[in-house]
Scaffold this motif. Structure first.
Motif, PDB file in Angstrom:
ATOM      1  N   GLU A 119      -4.423 -18.183   3.925  1.00 45.30           N
ATOM      2  CA  GLU A 119      -3.209 -17.459   3.542  1.00 45.30           C
ATOM      3  C   GLU A 119      -3.318 -16.926   2.117  1.00 45.30           C
ATOM      4  N   ASP A 120      -3.920 -17.727   1.216  1.00 47.41           N
ATOM      5  CA  ASP A 120      -4.135 -17.251  -0.161  1.00 47.41           C
ATOM      6  C   ASP A 120      -5.072 -16.053  -0.172  1.00 47.41           C
ATOM      7  N   THR A 121      -6.160 -16.153   0.601  1.00 43.52           N
ATOM      8  CA  THR A 121      -7.116 -15.044   0.676  1.00 43.52           C
ATOM      9  C   THR A 121      -6.444 -13.804   1.249  1.00 43.52           C
ATOM     10  N   ARG A 122      -5.619 -14.003   2.283  1.00 41.80           N
ATOM     11  CA  ARG A 122      -4.897 -12.873   2.874  1.00 41.80           C
ATOM     12  C   ARG A 122      -3.984 -12.243   1.828  1.00 41.80           C
ATOM     13  N   GLY A 123      -3.292 -13.059   1.045  1.00 46.17           N
ATOM     14  CA  GLY A 123      -2.423 -12.531  -0.013  1.00 46.17           C
ATOM     15  C   GLY A 123      -3.204 -11.723  -1.032  1.00 46.17           C
ATOM     16  N   ASP A 124      -4.358 -12.251  -1.455  1.00 51.26           N
ATOM     17  CA  ASP A 124      -5.208 -11.521  -2.407  1.00 51.26           C
ATOM     18  C   ASP A 124      -5.710 -10.216  -1.794  1.00 51.26           C
ATOM     19  N   THR A 125      -6.058 -10.262  -0.508  1.00 46.75           N
ATOM     20  CA  THR A 125      -6.568  -9.070   0.169  1.00 46.75           C
ATOM     21  C   THR A 125      -5.478  -8.013   0.296  1.00 46.75           C
ATOM     22  N   ILE A 126      -4.267  -8.445   0.589  1.00 45.04           N
ATOM     23  CA  ILE A 126      -3.144  -7.503   0.674  1.00 45.04           C
ATOM     24  C   ILE A 126      -2.894  -6.875  -0.692  1.00 45.04           C
ATOM     25  N   ASP A 127      -2.981  -7.686  -1.746  1.00 43.46           N
ATOM     26  CA  ASP A 127      -2.828  -7.141  -3.105  1.00 43.46           C
ATOM     27  C   ASP A 127      -3.907  -6.099  -3.399  1.00 43.46           C
ATOM     28  N   ALA A 128      -5.149  -6.398  -2.994  1.00 40.30           N
ATOM     29  CA  ALA A 128      -6.245  -5.444  -3.211  1.00 40.30           C
ATOM     30  C   ALA A 128      -6.002  -4.160  -2.427  1.00 40.30           C
ATOM     31  N   LYS A 129      -5.498  -4.279  -1.208  1.00 36.86           N
ATOM     32  CA  LYS A 129      -5.191  -3.096  -0.394  1.00 36.86           C
ATOM     33  C   LYS A 129      -4.108  -2.260  -1.078  1.00 36.86           C
ATOM     34  N   ASP A 130      -3.077  -2.936  -1.597  1.00 35.49           N
ATOM     35  CA  ASP A 130      -2.010  -2.209  -2.297  1.00 35.49           C
ATOM     36  C   ASP A 130      -2.555  -1.463  -3.510  1.00 35.49           C
ATOM     37  N   GLU A 131      -3.477  -2.089  -4.227  1.00 35.84           N
ATOM     38  CA  GLU A 131      -4.092  -1.439  -5.396  1.00 35.84           C
ATOM     39  C   GLU A 131      -4.916  -0.230  -4.962  1.00 35.84           C
ATOM     40  N   LEU A 132      -5.660  -0.368  -3.869  1.00 40.23           N
ATOM     41  CA  LEU A 132      -6.450   0.761  -3.353  1.00 40.23           C
ATOM     42  C   LEU A 132      -5.534   1.907  -2.903  1.00 40.23           C
ATOM     43  N   THR A 133      -4.421   1.575  -2.291  1.00 36.49           N
ATOM     44  CA  THR A 133      -3.470   2.598  -1.863  1.00 36.49           C
ATOM     45  C   THR A 133      -2.906   3.327  -3.082  1.00 36.49           C
ATOM     46  N   ARG A 134      -2.585   2.566  -4.137  1.00 33.51           N
ATOM     47  CA  ARG A 134      -2.086   3.174  -5.366  1.00 33.51           C
ATOM     48  C   ARG A 134      -3.148   4.100  -5.964  1.00 33.51           C
ATOM     49  N   LEU A 135      -4.404   3.655  -5.981  1.00 33.25           N
ATOM     50  CA  LEU A 135      -5.501   4.469  -6.498  1.00 33.25           C
ATOM     51  C   LEU A 135      -5.659   5.741  -5.676  1.00 33.25           C
ATOM     52  N   LYS A 136      -5.584   5.620  -4.349  1.00 35.60           N
ATOM     53  CA  LYS A 136      -5.703   6.790  -3.484  1.00 35.60           C
ATOM     54  C   LYS A 136      -4.604   7.806  -3.811  1.00 35.60           C
ATOM     55  N   ASN A 137      -3.389   7.322  -4.015  1.00 31.47           N
ATOM     56  CA  ASN A 137      -2.282   8.222  -4.348  1.00 31.47           C
ATOM     57  C   ASN A 137      -2.503   8.905  -5.699  1.00 31.47           C
ATOM     58  N   GLU A 138      -3.023   8.160  -6.661  1.00 29.11           N
ATOM     59  CA  GLU A 138      -3.331   8.749  -7.972  1.00 29.11           C
ATOM     60  C   GLU A 138      -4.396   9.841  -7.833  1.00 29.11           C
ATOM     61  N   LEU A 139      -5.431   9.548  -7.062  1.00 35.74           N
ATOM     62  CA  LEU A 139      -6.496  10.534  -6.861  1.00 35.74           C
ATOM     63  C   LEU A 139      -5.962  11.780  -6.157  1.00 35.74           C
ATOM     64  N   ALA A 140      -5.091  11.571  -5.181  1.00 36.17           N
ATOM     65  CA  ALA A 140      -4.503  12.717  -4.481  1.00 36.17           C
ATOM     66  C   ALA A 140      -3.667  13.563  -5.445  1.00 36.17           C
ATOM     67  N   ASP A 141      -2.932  12.897  -6.346  1.00 35.66           N
ATOM     68  CA  ASP A 141      -2.148  13.628  -7.350  1.00 35.66           C
ATOM     69  C   ASP A 141      -3.062  14.419  -8.283  1.00 35.66           C
ATOM     70  N   GLU A 142      -4.150  13.783  -8.715  1.00 35.36           N
ATOM     71  CA  GLU A 142      -5.114  14.474  -9.585  1.00 35.36           C
ATOM     72  C   GLU A 142      -5.707  15.684  -8.863  1.00 35.36           C
ATOM     73  N   LYS A 143      -6.010  15.509  -7.580  1.00 33.86           N
ATOM     74  CA  LYS A 143      -6.581  16.609  -6.820  1.00 33.86           C
ATOM     75  C   LYS A 143      -5.596  17.772  -6.726  1.00 33.86           C
ATOM     76  N   LYS A 144      -4.321  17.463  -6.527  1.00 34.20           N
ATOM     77  CA  LYS A 144      -3.299  18.515  -6.469  1.00 34.20           C
ATOM     78  C   LYS A 144      -3.249  19.283  -7.790  1.00 34.20           C
ATOM     79  N   ILE A 145      -3.340  18.559  -8.899  1.00 33.69           N
ATOM     80  CA  ILE A 145      -3.310  19.203 -10.219  1.00 33.69           C
ATOM     81  C   ILE A 145      -4.523  20.109 -10.391  1.00 33.69           C
ATOM     82  N   VAL A 146      -5.703  19.618  -9.990  1.00 34.26           N
ATOM     83  CA  VAL A 146      -6.927  20.424 -10.103  1.00 34.26           C
ATOM     84  C   VAL A 146      -6.802  21.678  -9.237  1.00 34.26           C
TER      85      VAL A 146
END
Length: 195
Positions: free
Chosen positions: A109-136
């Motif tokens: 359960e702890d590992t799952r929690g850490d993995t979900i946190d990592a997924k959330d961070e990756l999703t945030r990064l993907k959104n940032e990259l998409a925003d940067e791409k829109k600006i470019v």
């Protein structure tokens, strides 16, 4: 120059977005696997709890019998003690297994929690990259638009036609400068014009 740099940046951002999406999918698969392992451990714990309950019922039934009934039901006293010891050993073994499974389940359960946190961070990064791409992409469109509006004369001097229809009637001054990758010129002398 700068348009090709924008195109390269756009391609890099697209590649980073694709890589991040791959990492998110991989993380989702890991979360699904962890959920499956947690459910399996829960099933083992439930089965072991049922085994303990059965063992406790048997011990209780054994204890409810009178000593005379117990002695008459078995051929000898050693057999009775062996039954009692066997029940205690099984009970202790199952209890130890449940404790171990609960610890493993907690770790999963702890590992799952850490993995979900990592997924959330990756999703945030993907959104940032998409925003940067829109600006470019927007910058690329603006530069293309500016290049279409910019003209050169016979001597190679560039000029930009200013749409003065948005200006009120009156006297104005303007300065110009050029911006190239890694180079920004000084402002030109002021030029006066009237609308």
């Amino acid at each position: 120059g700068s348009l090709s740099a924008l195109e390269i940046t756009g391609k890099k951002l697209s590649a980073n977005i694709a890589l991040t999406e791959f990492k998110i999918e991989k993380t989702n698969l890991k979360i699904q696997g962890l959920n499956s392992e947690i459910n399996t451990k829960d099933n083992f714990i439930s089965n072991d709890l049922e085994s303990i309950a059965l063992g406790l019922r048997q011990m209780n039934e054994f204890e409810l019998n009178t000593l005379t009934e117990t002695l008459l039901s078995k051929e000898d006293l050693t057999s009775i003690w062996n039954d009692i010891n066997g029940m205690i050993e099984v009970h202790d073994e199952i209890r130890g297994k449940i404790i171990s499974l609960k610890e493993i389940k907690g770790e999963l359960e702890d590992t799952r929690g850490d993995t979900i946190d990592a997924k959330d961070e990756l999703t945030r990064l993907k959104n940032e990259l998409a925003d940067e791409k829109k600006i470019v992409e927007q910058n690329k469109l603006e530069k293309n638009k500016l290049l279409k509006q910019t003209k050169t004369n016979a001597s190679g001097t560039w000029y930009y036609s200013l749409d003065s229809s948005v200006l009120l009637f009156g006297d104005y001054e303007a300065k110009a400068r050029s911006i190239l990758p890694g180079d920004i010129s000084f402002y030109s002398d002021s030029i006066s014009f009237r609308v």
